[in-house]
Design a protein around this motif. Structure first.
Motif, mmCIF file in Angstrom:
data_model
loop_
_atom_site.group_PDB
_atom_site.id
_atom_site.type_symbol
_atom_site.label_atom_id
_atom_site.label_comp_id
_atom_site.label_asym_id
_atom_site.label_seq_id
_atom_site.Cartn_x
_atom_site.Cartn_y
_atom_site.Cartn_z
ATOM 1 N N TRP A 510 13.000 45.632 20.706
ATOM 2 C CA TRP A 510 14.028 46.284 21.518
ATOM 3 C C TRP A 510 13.804 46.048 23.007
ATOM 4 N N MET A 513 15.493 43.026 24.071
ATOM 5 C CA MET A 513 16.956 43.072 24.036
ATOM 6 C C MET A 513 17.554 43.921 25.155
ATOM 7 N N TRP A 524 25.759 48.080 28.857
ATOM 8 C CA TRP A 524 25.188 47.283 27.741
ATOM 9 C C TRP A 524 25.393 47.990 26.403
ATOM 10 N N LEU A 525 25.140 49.313 26.373
ATOM 11 C CA LEU A 525 25.284 50.074 25.132
ATOM 12 C C LEU A 525 26.732 50.047 24.636
ATOM 13 N N GLU A 527 28.822 47.778 24.908
ATOM 14 C CA GLU A 527 29.190 46.454 24.403
ATOM 15 C C GLU A 527 28.607 46.173 23.012
ATOM 16 N N GLN A 528 27.621 46.982 22.580
ATOM 17 C CA GLN A 528 26.918 46.689 21.331
ATOM 18 C C GLN A 528 27.707 47.154 20.114
ATOM 19 N N GLY A 529 27.419 46.496 19.007
ATOM 20 C CA GLY A 529 28.055 46.877 17.766
ATOM 21 C C GLY A 529 27.395 48.108 17.152
ATOM 22 N N VAL A 532 23.597 47.728 15.919
ATOM 23 C CA VAL A 532 22.587 47.754 16.977
ATOM 24 C C VAL A 532 22.393 49.176 17.487
ATOM 25 N N LEU A 533 23.505 49.883 17.731
ATOM 26 C CA LEU A 533 23.398 51.240 18.255
ATOM 27 C C LEU A 533 22.678 52.172 17.272
#
Length: 679
Positions: A510, A513, A524-525, A527-529, A532-533
């Motif tokens: 992590w 990333m 960034w959070l 934008e994540q799928g 990932v979250l």
């Protein structure tokens, strides 16, 4: 019936080859070897040694002569006839004996020539007993001990199919000895037939299969304490092991009877201890270290020994020191270990130490009033010796005495000790740090559970009007702090933990990333799928779990552990540095006895502390054993303060809630009660 002589039936005679045949009384059943070479010798030099024969029953005027000794020579003659090198009227020297002498003659002949196969020799001994020969007679005839004959007869009692396997070297002698423990052919064949895999055919595994419900008399403490004679007198049956040199070798079929006899005798012995004035006496058929170590002890005084006692004690101490020095020298030797010698030295050192301890007990005295509040344990050690632990205080007795001491100022109040925990605060923190790491890595892999764990912590705070003032005893800290440093500081062996290595791997993944600046974190959070979250969320929640505790007691982390069904034996191993060097040697021996065997515990008890810790690690690293702290999966009881509304509200309920809150407040104000952390 006469014994064979050197000139039975008139001495050596010559008979034609065609009168000879193989006798059924020839004890050699395994096919002979080296016939070609022997035939060449006979063909060139002639038959230089006679055969031993007896007349065969039949209707012919000139009876056949059965060869009961000389099977290899007869086979060589057969080969020479087939090759045409001799004729059927070839004159063969023979010694004619009676049919009754044939077995003994065959056995004597074969033992003096090429070594007989073990199976054939054992069966031959059995045939001699069937002819009426006694064990003593057979032993004298072949110059062997009686026990050798008895052991051979045991092997001969194997099922015919197993004897065939023994002759063909598909069953070795050690396996045969074990199978011969049973006299029942069906049982022998069943145990061997059930042993499908190679490891199942090891002697130890076969023995376990035959005696799984029986007690090994040579290793069992109760059997040594009771004695085989007393057990058999009480009607117990013993399966004797003729292949052991131990006088007590055998297997007791009635474990319940053995335990009852041992308990009865212990109770009789404990009566004398009870007459000393103790408040209670307990008997145990084994040393319960975890039970005894939890008890307190009253104070004692030691009287001065007399000159005669001092001299005797000095002699015992010298014997103990010499035995221990000899044992230490053996451990320090740089050579191949001698297991028998090592066991003998360990037994001598242990016995000498016990002798000193038992002699020193006569100098210890107790206050009669204290004795009424305390008691003694009478138990057996791993060798079946009677041991006594005096001056022990139970938990309830200690509590009662302490409560009485609050209202009096007697000097005796200081004598009642506080209950000693089984594990120190430092060791509890070490163990529970490993527990925490295990729960964390399991939680990392369950994002849904991680979400539920966090929500369980947050909801009572957010919905205070529903849940009232509740004591939130949770393993998750809502102010968000990780327990990473705490794990390492409380367990210096954490770096080698399977759970820790997995957690650090996740952390590194992590870290690579995540954005480097905090200002970039929210974009960034977003934008994540979802994957990932959720996985990142699970790791972050897991990192806040705090299950470290200074005592063995119910903990909130167990609720998470139970939900995840965490198998702590996957993440923690009983090692020297991680556990054994932090506890007393008595506890090490008790743990080894529980997980390995009483014999292994006895060996450990005779070692020095460092050697005992090292030996315990070797025996138990992969055993799956867990200490009490890690076996404890209890969850703390929930405590709620103030108003709590169920399905229907009302004035009466509010009143009850208020009363409950007042009671709790009073309880918090009472001295001596454990404080409850505010959430």
């Amino acid at each position: 019936m006469t014994e064979p002589t050197s000139n039975a039936a008139g001495g050596i005679q010559y008979v034609p080859y065609n009168r000879l045949c193989l006798s059924s009384l020839n004890v050699r059943k395994k096919a002979p070897t080296g016939i070609e070479a022997l035939a060449e010798t006979i063909g060139e030099k002639g038959l230089m040694q006679n055969l031993v024969v007896h007349e065969m029953k039949g209707r012919a005027k000139l009876p056949k002569l059965g060869v009961c000794a000389g099977q290899r020579r007869l086979a060589a003659l057969d080969l020479l006839v087939e090759q045409g090198r001799i004729t059927k009227d070839y004159e063969v020297p023979v010694l004619i004996v009676s049919q009754g002498e044939a077995v003994a003659a065959s056995l004597i002949e074969n033992r003096e020539r090429e070594a007989m196969h073990l199976a054939d020799e054992c069966v031959a001994f059995r045939l001699l007993t069937e002819e009426g020969k006694s064990v003593a007679h057979i032993a004298a005839l072949f110059a062997v001990p009686d026990i050798a004959v008895r052991r051979a007869l045991k092997i001969a009692n194997l099922a015919p199919s197993l004897l065939d396997l023994l002759r063909d070297d598909r069953l070795d002698y050690d396996q045969a000895k074990v199978l011969a423990l049973s006299d029942d052919h069906a049982t022998q064949e069943r145990v061997w037939g059930d042993a499908i895999n190679k490891w199942q055919r090891r002697p130890a595994e076969l023995r376990a299969a035959l005696t799984h419900a029986e007690v090994n008399a040579s290793e069992n403490a109760l059997a040594r304490f009771v004695g085989l004679d007393a057990y058999e007198t009480a009607g117990g049956r013993v399966r004797r092991d003729l292949f052991s040199d131990d006088a007590n070798a055998g297997y007791l079929e009635d474990a319940e009877l053995l335990h009852r006899l041992a308990t009865q005798r212990l109770i009789e012995l404990s009566q004398a201890v009870g007459n000393e004035g103790w408040g209670w006496i307990e008997t145990r058929t084994r040393y319960e270290a975890t039970e005894i170590l939890r008890l307190g002890r009253i104070g004692s005084n030691t009287r001065k020994p007399t000159k005669a006692e001092e001299a005797e004690l000095a002699t015992l101490n010298a014997t103990r020191d010499a035995a221990q020095a000899e044992l230490d020298a053996y451990y320090d030797e740089d050579c191949e270990p001698d297991e028998e010698r090592g066991e003998r030295l360990e037994a001598a050192a242990t016995a000498a130490t016990i002798s000193v301890d038992q002699y020193a007990e006569r100098f210890e005295t107790y206050d009669p009033e204290d004795m009424k509040q305390a008691g003694a344990y009478v138990y057996l050690d791993d060798e079946g010796r009677v041991c006594i632990e005096r001056g022990l205080v139970r938990r309830e007795t200690a509590s009662t005495t302490q409560a009485g001491a609050a209202h009096t100022c007697s000097a005796n109040a200081t004598r009642v000790p506080k209950e000693r925990p089984l594990h120190s605060e430092k060791l509890c923190k070490r163990l529970t740090a490993h527990r925490t790491a295990a729960v964390q890595i399991e939680l990392v892999q369950q994002p849904t559970v991680a979400l539920a764990v966090l929500m369980q912590r947050m909801i009572p705070v957010v919905f205070a009007e529903v849940y009232g003032r509740s004591n939130i005893d949770s393993a998750v800290k809502i102010d968000v702090h990780t327990t990473r440093d705490a794990l390492v500081s409380n367990a210096d062996d954490m770096a080698g933990s399977v759970a820790w290595l997995a957690l650090e791997g996740e952390r590194e993944k992590w870290s690579r990333m995540l954005p480097r600046r905090v200002a970039d974190l929210l974009p960034w959070l977003l934008e994540q799928g979802e994957d990932v979250l959720s996985n990142l969320f699970a790791f972050c929640v897991a990192a806040t779990v705090d299950g470290i505790s200074s005592a063995d007691r119910p903990h909130a982390v167990n609720e998470i552990s139970n939900t995840l069904a965490v198998d702590l034996s996957r993440y923690w191993k009983p090692t020297r540095s991680g556990y054994f060097e932090h506890v007393a040697k008595d506890l090490i021996a008790a743990v080894v006895g529980e997980s390995v065997s009483p014999q292994a515990a006895s060996e450990v008890r005779g070692m020095k502390k460092d050697a005992a810790a090292e030996a315990a690690e070797l025996r138990m690293t992969d055993s799956g054993w867990l200490p009490e702290v890690l076996r404890n999966r209890e969850v703390p009881e929930r405590v709620t303060y103030g108003y709590h509304e169920d399905d229907e509200g009302g004035d009466d309920e509010n009143g009850d809630a208020a009363a409950e809150a007042d009671q709790v407040s009073e309880a918090q104000a009472s001295p001596g009660e454990e404080e409850v952390e505010p959430y």
